[in-house]
Each structure stands twice: as structure tokens, then as C-alpha cells.
Design a protein around this motif. Structure first.
Motif, short mmCIF file in Angstrom:
data_model
loop_
_atom_site.label_atom_id
_atom_site.label_comp_id
_atom_site.label_asym_id
_atom_site.label_seq_id
_atom_site.Cartn_x
_atom_site.Cartn_y
_atom_site.Cartn_z
N ASN A 165 2.39 6.35 -7.18
CA ASN A 165 1.41 7.25 -7.78
C ASN A 165 2.01 8.64 -7.98
N GLN B 247 -6.66 -0.07 -3.75
CA GLN B 247 -6.17 1.30 -3.69
C GLN B 247 -6.63 2.12 -4.89
N GLY C 7 -1.82 1.80 -8.38
CA GLY C 7 -2.51 2.62 -7.40
C GLY C 7 -3.58 3.52 -7.95
N GLU D 214 0.83 -1.21 0.00
CA GLU D 214 0.00 0.00 0.00
C GLU D 214 0.87 1.26 0.00
N LYS D 215 1.87 1.28 0.85
CA LYS D 215 2.76 2.44 0.92
C LYS D 215 3.53 2.62 -0.38
N LEU E 111 -8.78 5.58 -4.69
CA LEU E 111 -8.35 6.84 -5.29
C LEU E 111 -9.40 7.39 -6.25
N LYS F 180 1.24 4.14 -3.11
CA LYS F 180 1.00 5.57 -2.90
C LYS F 180 2.22 6.38 -3.33
#
Length: 205
Positions: free
Chosen positions: A24, A81, A53, A17-18, A85, A21
Motif C-alpha cells: 500500500n 484488508q 490492500g 497481511e504484512k 482500510l 500493508k
């Protein structure tokens, strides 16, 4: 098993997940360069393969007014994710699902444009994936590959768990030609950035 390091080939867990992000944001210059090579118009039907993402989808929703964009990724974390977004457009102008580039869950002759941003490196069967992309494109539809890395001799990317291949632009052109794409063009951006586009054969008149 708990993931202990980043793996762009298949993002998982909190680390994934990190990473998504961050990517992106970090892939913004590539998107600015590559998406500028496309002729945008309203009411396009678009597919983003390996949507990660979701930032590419988000930008294309703005570039093509009233477009409908599908996203597909084989990572559950990426799908979640990307949906988050693009939640303001979800199930209206945007639909995102889990799937494989080599077995796309879409009907033939559906899309005006298919994009693949920073993802073809991880396809173990690019020939099958390109055949699938050609299948789902409308006649005269465009496929666009956007990559930050295009010289395997100069890329010092860390090893990953899974398949990884960095393609020279001429190699991508050959793969696309063999798959049946026409009007293939190569655009060079800053550093190793490339955008390679090709079209599906148009309808006979």
C-alpha cells in the motif's frame, strides 16, 4: 499448510497481511503517476480489479467526489484488508467482494472507469479478463492498467507460486486492441512505470 514466504499473486495469512500493508505504501509513486493520467470528475462509478490492500480505492474516493467504487480480489486477505482500510466508506460509497478478474460478478455497462494496479501480471487468462472488463464498462468508459514492471529482461523479481508475466507496454496495447478497446494510450513514468489506458466503444449516434 502455513505460508512461509510472500506471494503477491495470492496473499495469505499474516505474511500476506504484512505484505499488503507494505505494498500500500510502496506503490504510492505508481499510483501518483498512473492516476494522474485520468480525467477525474464527480459521481463516477469505478471498479478496482485486484484491489489488494485497498490503497487505490482509498485514493480514488478522494479523486472523484461522491463516487461509488467497487473492489474485487480473489484473495480473502486482500478483501479483508481493503475493507478495513476503507471502513469509513464501506457499504456507502465503497463495496468490496471476493471474485476473479476472468469472471467479474457485476452487470454489464456499469462502470465509468476500471483500474488494475500491479495485478495483470498474475492473470492466467488476460484475454478473458479483458473481455470481462470491457463487458462491465459503460460505452466510452475507460480502463487503466498501472504497472511498475514493463521490461521482462530487466526485472529481477523473485519467483512466486503461481502465474507471473511481465508485459511490455506494446504487448498490453495489443491485448487491449484484440479485446475491443479503442483510443489506447501508453504513458511512461519513472523507471519501468507504465499506465496504459483504453476506452470501450461509445454509443452510436
Amino acid at each position: 499448510m502455513t505460508e512461509t514466504r510472500e506471494n503477491p499473486a495470492r496473499p495469505e495469512g499474516e505474511i500476506g497481511e504484512k505484505m499488503l500493508k507494505r505494498m500500500n505504501k510502496s506503490h504510492g509513486p505508481l499510483r501518483d503517476f498512473g492516476l494522474s493520467q485520468i480525467s477525474w470528475r464527480p459521481h463516477m462509478r469505478i471498479l478496482d480489479v485486484g484491489c489488494g490492500g485497498g490503497a487505490t480505492i482509498r485514493e480514488m474516493l478522494e479523486l472523484s467526489k461522491d463516487s461509488v467504487i467497487d473492489g474485487v480480489d480473489y484473495s480473502e486477505v486482500s478483501v479483508a484488508q481493503s475493507r478495513e482500510l476503507n471502513r469509513d466508506y464501506l457499504e456507502n460509497r465503497c463495496h468490496i467482494c471476493q471474485g476473479d478478474a476472468a469472471e467479474l460478478p457485476f452487470m454489464e455497462n456499469t462502470y465509468d472507469l476500471v483500474t488494475a494496479v500491479e495485478t495483470i501480471y498474475f492473470w492466467p487468462d488476460p484475454e478473458k479478463a479483458l473481455s470481462e472488463i470491457l463487458r462491465v464498462l459503460k460505452p466510452s468508459g475507460m480502463f487503466a492498467v498501472l504497472n511498475e514492471g514493463s521490461d521482462p529482461d530487466q526485472c529481477d523479481w523473485p519467483a512466486i507460486d503461481g502465474f507471473l508475466r511481465i508485459y511490455r507496454p506494446e504487448e498490453l496495447k495489443s491485448l487491449m486492441e484484440e479485446a475491443g478497446f479503442e483510443e489506447i494510450k501508453i504513458y511512461h513514468g519513472e523507471g519501468q512505470m507504465i499506465c496504459v489506458t483504453g476506452r470501450k466503444k461509445g454509443e452510436e449516434r
